[in-house]
Design a protein around this motif. Structure first.
Motif, mmCIF file in Angstrom:
data_model
loop_
_atom_site.group_PDB
_atom_site.id
_atom_site.type_symbol
_atom_site.label_atom_id
_atom_site.label_comp_id
_atom_site.label_asym_id
_atom_site.label_seq_id
_atom_site.Cartn_x
_atom_site.Cartn_y
_atom_site.Cartn_z
ATOM 1 N N ARG A 60 0.823 -1.203 0.000
ATOM 2 C CA ARG A 60 0.000 0.000 0.000
ATOM 3 C C ARG A 60 0.862 1.260 0.000
ATOM 4 O O ARG A 60 0.379 2.352 -0.181
ATOM 5 N N HIS A 170 -8.657 0.165 8.963
ATOM 6 C CA HIS A 170 -9.304 0.087 7.644
ATOM 7 C C HIS A 170 -10.720 -0.463 7.781
ATOM 8 O O HIS A 170 -11.000 -1.290 8.636
ATOM 9 N N GLY A 172 -15.085 -0.042 7.970
ATOM 10 C CA GLY A 172 -15.958 0.590 8.961
ATOM 11 C C GLY A 172 -15.832 -0.083 10.314
ATOM 12 O O GLY A 172 -15.876 -1.309 10.388
ATOM 13 N N LYS A 174 -17.353 -1.443 13.750
ATOM 14 C CA LYS A 174 -18.671 -2.064 13.917
ATOM 15 C C LYS A 174 -19.148 -1.870 15.353
ATOM 16 O O LYS A 174 -18.397 -2.113 16.309
ATOM 17 N N ARG A 187 -5.247 -2.862 9.582
ATOM 18 C CA ARG A 187 -4.786 -3.758 8.508
ATOM 19 C C ARG A 187 -3.838 -4.825 9.041
ATOM 20 O O ARG A 187 -3.675 -5.876 8.440
ATOM 21 N N ARG A 212 -8.721 -7.732 6.484
ATOM 22 C CA ARG A 212 -9.494 -6.921 5.539
ATOM 23 C C ARG A 212 -10.539 -6.063 6.228
ATOM 24 O O ARG A 212 -10.605 -4.866 6.052
ATOM 25 N N ASN A 213 -11.440 -6.760 6.976
ATOM 26 C CA ASN A 213 -12.507 -6.018 7.650
ATOM 27 C C ASN A 213 -13.140 -6.905 8.709
ATOM 28 O O ASN A 213 -12.747 -8.075 8.854
ATOM 29 N N TYR A 263 -19.373 -9.780 5.850
ATOM 30 C CA TYR A 263 -20.464 -8.920 6.331
ATOM 31 C C TYR A 263 -21.461 -9.811 7.064
ATOM 32 O O TYR A 263 -21.521 -11.024 6.820
ATOM 33 N N ASP A 324 -15.325 -7.735 -3.514
ATOM 34 C CA ASP A 324 -16.232 -7.143 -2.536
ATOM 35 C C ASP A 324 -17.685 -7.398 -2.957
ATOM 36 O O ASP A 324 -17.949 -7.711 -4.117
ATOM 37 N N PHE A 411 -14.558 6.845 -4.400
ATOM 38 C CA PHE A 411 -14.394 5.755 -3.439
ATOM 39 C C PHE A 411 -15.656 5.523 -2.616
ATOM 40 O O PHE A 411 -16.046 4.395 -2.360
ATOM 41 N N PHE A 412 -16.301 6.635 -2.193
ATOM 42 C CA PHE A 412 -17.376 6.487 -1.201
ATOM 43 C C PHE A 412 -18.637 7.231 -1.621
ATOM 44 O O PHE A 412 -18.566 8.281 -2.272
ATOM 45 N N ARG A 414 -22.746 8.200 0.138
ATOM 46 C CA ARG A 414 -23.610 8.123 1.325
ATOM 47 C C ARG A 414 -24.882 8.915 1.066
ATOM 48 O O ARG A 414 -24.893 9.886 0.304
ATOM 49 N N HIS A 459 -15.548 10.992 1.474
ATOM 50 C CA HIS A 459 -16.328 10.256 2.474
ATOM 51 C C HIS A 459 -17.291 11.170 3.242
ATOM 52 O O HIS A 459 -16.909 12.194 3.774
ATOM 53 N N TYR A 503 -18.633 7.553 11.177
ATOM 54 C CA TYR A 503 -19.636 6.516 11.410
ATOM 55 C C TYR A 503 -20.588 6.952 12.506
ATOM 56 O O TYR A 503 -20.171 7.125 13.658
ATOM 57 N N SER A 516 -23.222 2.251 3.967
ATOM 58 C CA SER A 516 -22.717 0.911 3.682
ATOM 59 C C SER A 516 -22.818 0.090 4.964
ATOM 60 O O SER A 516 -22.797 0.634 6.054
HETATM 61 FE FE1 DHE Z 1 -11.182 0.309 1.758
HETATM 62 C C1 DHE Z 1 -14.112 0.050 3.506
HETATM 63 C C2 DHE Z 1 -11.691 -2.771 0.446
HETATM 64 C C3 DHE Z 1 -8.428 0.691 -0.207
HETATM 65 C C4 DHE Z 1 -10.586 3.358 3.167
HETATM 66 N N1 DHE Z 1 -12.645 -1.061 1.911
HETATM 67 C C5 DHE Z 1 -13.739 -1.001 2.733
HETATM 68 C C6 DHE Z 1 -14.451 -2.236 2.663
HETATM 69 C C7 DHE Z 1 -13.766 -3.053 1.814
HETATM 70 C C8 DHE Z 1 -12.634 -2.309 1.334
HETATM 71 C C9 DHE Z 1 -14.108 -4.485 1.426
HETATM 72 C C10 DHE Z 1 -15.750 -2.535 3.409
HETATM 73 C C11 DHE Z 1 -15.356 -3.111 4.730
HETATM 74 C C12 DHE Z 1 -16.201 -2.689 5.909
HETATM 75 O O1 DHE Z 1 -16.453 -1.499 6.076
HETATM 76 O O2 DHE Z 1 -16.543 -3.558 6.696
HETATM 77 N N2 DHE Z 1 -10.251 -0.813 0.324
HETATM 78 C C13 DHE Z 1 -10.662 -2.023 -0.081
HETATM 79 C C14 DHE Z 1 -9.836 -2.491 -1.159
HETATM 80 O O3 DHE Z 1 -9.935 -3.607 -1.735
HETATM 81 C C15 DHE Z 1 -8.910 -1.411 -1.515
HETATM 82 C C16 DHE Z 1 -9.312 -0.850 -2.891
HETATM 83 C C17 DHE Z 1 -7.454 -1.870 -1.665
HETATM 84 C C18 DHE Z 1 -6.800 -2.244 -0.382
HETATM 85 O O4 DHE Z 1 -5.636 -1.937 -0.236
HETATM 86 O O5 DHE Z 1 -7.413 -2.826 0.504
HETATM 87 C C19 DHE Z 1 -9.183 -0.425 -0.401
HETATM 88 N N3 DHE Z 1 -9.758 1.768 1.530
HETATM 89 C C20 DHE Z 1 -8.724 1.711 0.682
HETATM 90 C C21 DHE Z 1 -7.908 2.895 0.773
HETATM 91 O O6 DHE Z 1 -6.843 3.147 0.125
HETATM 92 C C22 DHE Z 1 -8.581 3.830 1.705
HETATM 93 C C23 DHE Z 1 -9.112 5.009 0.903
HETATM 94 C C24 DHE Z 1 -7.653 4.384 2.771
HETATM 95 C C25 DHE Z 1 -7.270 3.401 3.827
HETATM 96 O O7 DHE Z 1 -7.501 3.746 4.978
HETATM 97 O O8 DHE Z 1 -6.792 2.305 3.523
HETATM 98 C C26 DHE Z 1 -9.720 2.952 2.201
HETATM 99 N N4 DHE Z 1 -12.168 1.482 3.077
HETATM 100 C C27 DHE Z 1 -11.756 2.705 3.533
HETATM 101 C C28 DHE Z 1 -12.749 3.231 4.465
HETATM 102 C C29 DHE Z 1 -13.778 2.281 4.541
HETATM 103 C C30 DHE Z 1 -13.380 1.194 3.669
HETATM 104 C C31 DHE Z 1 -12.674 4.581 5.179
HETATM 105 C C32 DHE Z 1 -15.074 2.354 5.351
HETATM 106 C C33 DHE Z 1 -16.103 3.095 4.548
HETATM 107 C C34 DHE Z 1 -17.454 3.143 5.212
HETATM 108 O O9 DHE Z 1 -18.076 4.207 5.146
HETATM 109 O O10 DHE Z 1 -17.933 2.143 5.769
#
Ligand code: DHE
Length: 517
Positions: A60, A170, A172, A174, A187, A212-213, A263, A324, A411-412, A414, A459, A503, A516
């Motif tokens: 990253r 990384h 949301g 919960k 991460r 991941r999440n 999820y 996703d 990216f986002f 709402r 966002h 959130y 989301s």
């Molecule tokens: Fe995310 C949510 C996957 C890169 C910030 N991101 C999510 C979710 C997934 C996801 C599956 C939903 C999970 C959840 O909320 O439970 N993100 C990915 C990727 O596959 C991707 C493109 C590449 C990676 O490296 O993982 C990716 N994401 C990023 C970033 O580069 C961001 C902008 C900065 C960071 O912090 O890594 C980023 N992702 C976010 C944020 C959410 C998110 C802030 C929650 C959003 C929400 O409103 O719920």
């Protein structure tokens, strides 16, 4: 940015000169690591006080940044500069070595996970919030600039607390179904439990090495953690963060897989997982009445259905690898994005089969998808990570109703039940300072906000009543801007350190259609 490029070039030129002068005198990266890095980042590179230094984490940080961070350190963290102790060649070598895969996959099972758990001794549970605001209108702001979360009163926008999180949160956070506790994932696989009423951390545990999440079960008893490394799903008890089960993720044919995302599907009392390396989608049941078929085993004992496994797994084969995904409001249908970023498919969880294809080119970011009523149907909208488009899909026919052209890939998104608008950011490219406001019925952009020209503006989260929309200026000296969600006028600007996601407790625990899940 210019400074970064020129510093990197200096480093490279330095390394090259050193090479020319010394022939093939390569530096010894493993021993430099052992001498300078291991005490903070762990002997095995899996992290310690500092984050893990493995490709899964470092990819990253693209291009020169790893070498630069080693050379110059990281401001506002404990990472010092090493340019006085290591020369340019050593730094280049070390950065390259850190990006190489570990020789063996790390062991990270129940024993290691439990050994990482810390529960705060000074944590004092309380019977009621220690503050006087509306507990349902609290909004958390993740500040990635210095790895903190601000707890905002959603009425006054006063910061009630600001607490430290694990490095690189990384996805949301919960909330527990009553909105009292929040679980936050980094991460590096750390899960932090925080008591919003008491404004205190409860504890932390490292559920994976690269994750991941997370998802919260509908009954509030379990948190599921989707891991890339190892290939597993960790189930934690929300009470004391203990491990309930670690499920090795192997497809029907025994092939291991990373978990792309997990999820919860509350009406089905299950967690649903997309697998990155195997064309399957999984359902892990946590309720008392899992289905009696489709689990790969027959759990009838003397004619009675008895399932000895508290978390039985159902594996559904899919025609393509899914990344996703997104649920419809009934949680029967899963809309999945293909791993190659082109198109998608709809899987019916009841019959366990694909029922439709989705026309979604340009890497849709389905995790940010939202739904709303449009005429006499429900539509779902998603931004695309490689295309300046928001796709709007009719959830009855699965047809694309409209492709809304934006000023760049976003990216986002709402919205809120009480708002006539959808807010969609432009995250990449020259127009990253734009935030589009789209009319939910006409599907036209009605206004494009540019509150901080040249900066990333991204966002959105609404307050509980939908009257205010909070937008991040996603920069180290950034801010959260509070907008009047009707007039689209700025009301307040709260300084924050690179605020990312926001959130709201109510919107999250009620599964508002504008957010989301
Ligand atoms: Fe995310 C949510 C996957 C890169 C910030 N991101 C999510 C979710 C997934 C996801 C599956 C939903 C999970 C959840 O909320 O439970 N993100 C990915 C990727 O596959 C991707 C493109 C590449 C990676 O490296 O993982 C990716 N994401 C990023 C970033 O580069 C961001 C902008 C900065 C960071 O912090 O890594 C980023 N992702 C976010 C944020 C959410 C998110 C802030 C929650 C959003 C929400 O409103 O719920």
């Amino acid at each position: 940015m210019i400074r970064h490029i020129s510093s990197y070039n200096t480093l490279k030129i330095g390394a090259l000169c050193s090479l020319l002068l010394t022939g093939t005198a390569w530096a010894d990266a493993p021993s430099d690591y052992a001498n300078h890095c291991a005490s903070c980042h762990g002997e095995t590179r899996l992290g310690g006080v500092g984050p893990a230094l493995i490709p899964e984490t470092l990819k990253r940080m693209r291009g020169p940044r790893v070498a630069l961070v080693i050379a110059e350190g990281r401001t506002a963290t404990q990472m010092p500069a090493f340019s006085h102790e290591l020369d340019a060649l050593q730094i280049e070598e070390l950065a390259g070595w850190l990006k190489s895969p570990l020789e063996t996959n790390p062991e990270w099972g129940e024993t290691e996970i439990m050994a990482s758990r810390t529960l705060d001794e000074d944590y004092n549970p309380v019977d009621a919030p220690v503050w006087g605001s509306d507990p349902m209108n609290i909004t958390l702001v993740v500040e990635t600039g210095d790895h903190h979360v601000s707890v905002l009163d959603g009425n006054t926008f006063e910061v009630l607390d600001r607490f430290e999180t694990p490095f690189a949160v990384h996805g949301g956070p919960k909330f527990s179904p009553d909105g009292r506790f929040v679980f936050i994932m980094s991460r590096d696989g750390w899960v932090q439990k925080y008591d919003i009423w008491a404004l205190q951390q409860v504890g932390r545990i490292r559920a994976g090495v690269n994750s991941r999440n997370i998802a919260m079960s509908g009954d509030g008893k379990w948190v599921a953690v989707a891991n890339y490394l190892p290939n597993s799903l960790t189930l934690l008890s929300t009470g004391d963060l203990s491990v309930a089960k670690v499920i090795d993720v192997k497809g029907k044919k025994g092939n291991p897989s990373r978990v792309s995302a997990v999820y919860q599907a509350p009406p089905r009392e299950s967690f649903v997982l997309a697998l990155k390396d195997v064309p399957e989608i999984w359902e892990v049941f946590y309720g008392d009445n899992p289905p009696q078929s489709g689990l790969g085993h027959d759990f009838r004992i003397e004619g009675q259905f008895k399932n000895p496994d508290p978390f039985p797994v159902r594996k559904i084969t899919t025609p393509d690898y899914l990344d996703d995904f997104f649920f419809d409001q009934s949680y029967e249908y899963v809309m999945g994005a293909s791993r190659d970023g082109n198109g998608g498919q709809v899987i019916d969880l009841v019959i366990g089969q694909k029922v439709a294809d989705l026309d979604l080119p340009g890497m849709p970011h389905l995790g940010s998808g939202i739904t709303w009523r449009h005429g006499d149907t429900t539509v779902m909208a998603t931004p695309h990570l490689t295309d300046g488009t928001v796709s709007v899909i009719d959830m009855a026919t699965w047809e694309t109703v409209k492709r809304i052209k934006t000023e760049g890939p976003g990216f986002f998104m709402r919205s809120h039940e009480n708002s006539p608008y959808v807010w969609a950011d432009v995250f990449f490219g020259p127009n990253k300072d734009a935030m589009h406001v789209i009319d939910k019925q006409s599907l036209e952009i009605v206004k494009t906000l540019r509150p901080a020209p040249g900066k990333t503006v991204a966002h959105v989260e609404f307050t509980k009543d939908g009257r205010h929309a909070l937008v991040s200026i996603w920069e180290d000296d950034g801010a959260v801007i509070v907008y009047d969600a009707q007039t689209l006028e700025e009301v307040r600007r709260l300084p924050m350190r690179k605020p990312s996601g926001k959130y709201n407790v109510w919107n999250k625990i009620t599964f508002s259609e504008g957010t989301s899940h």
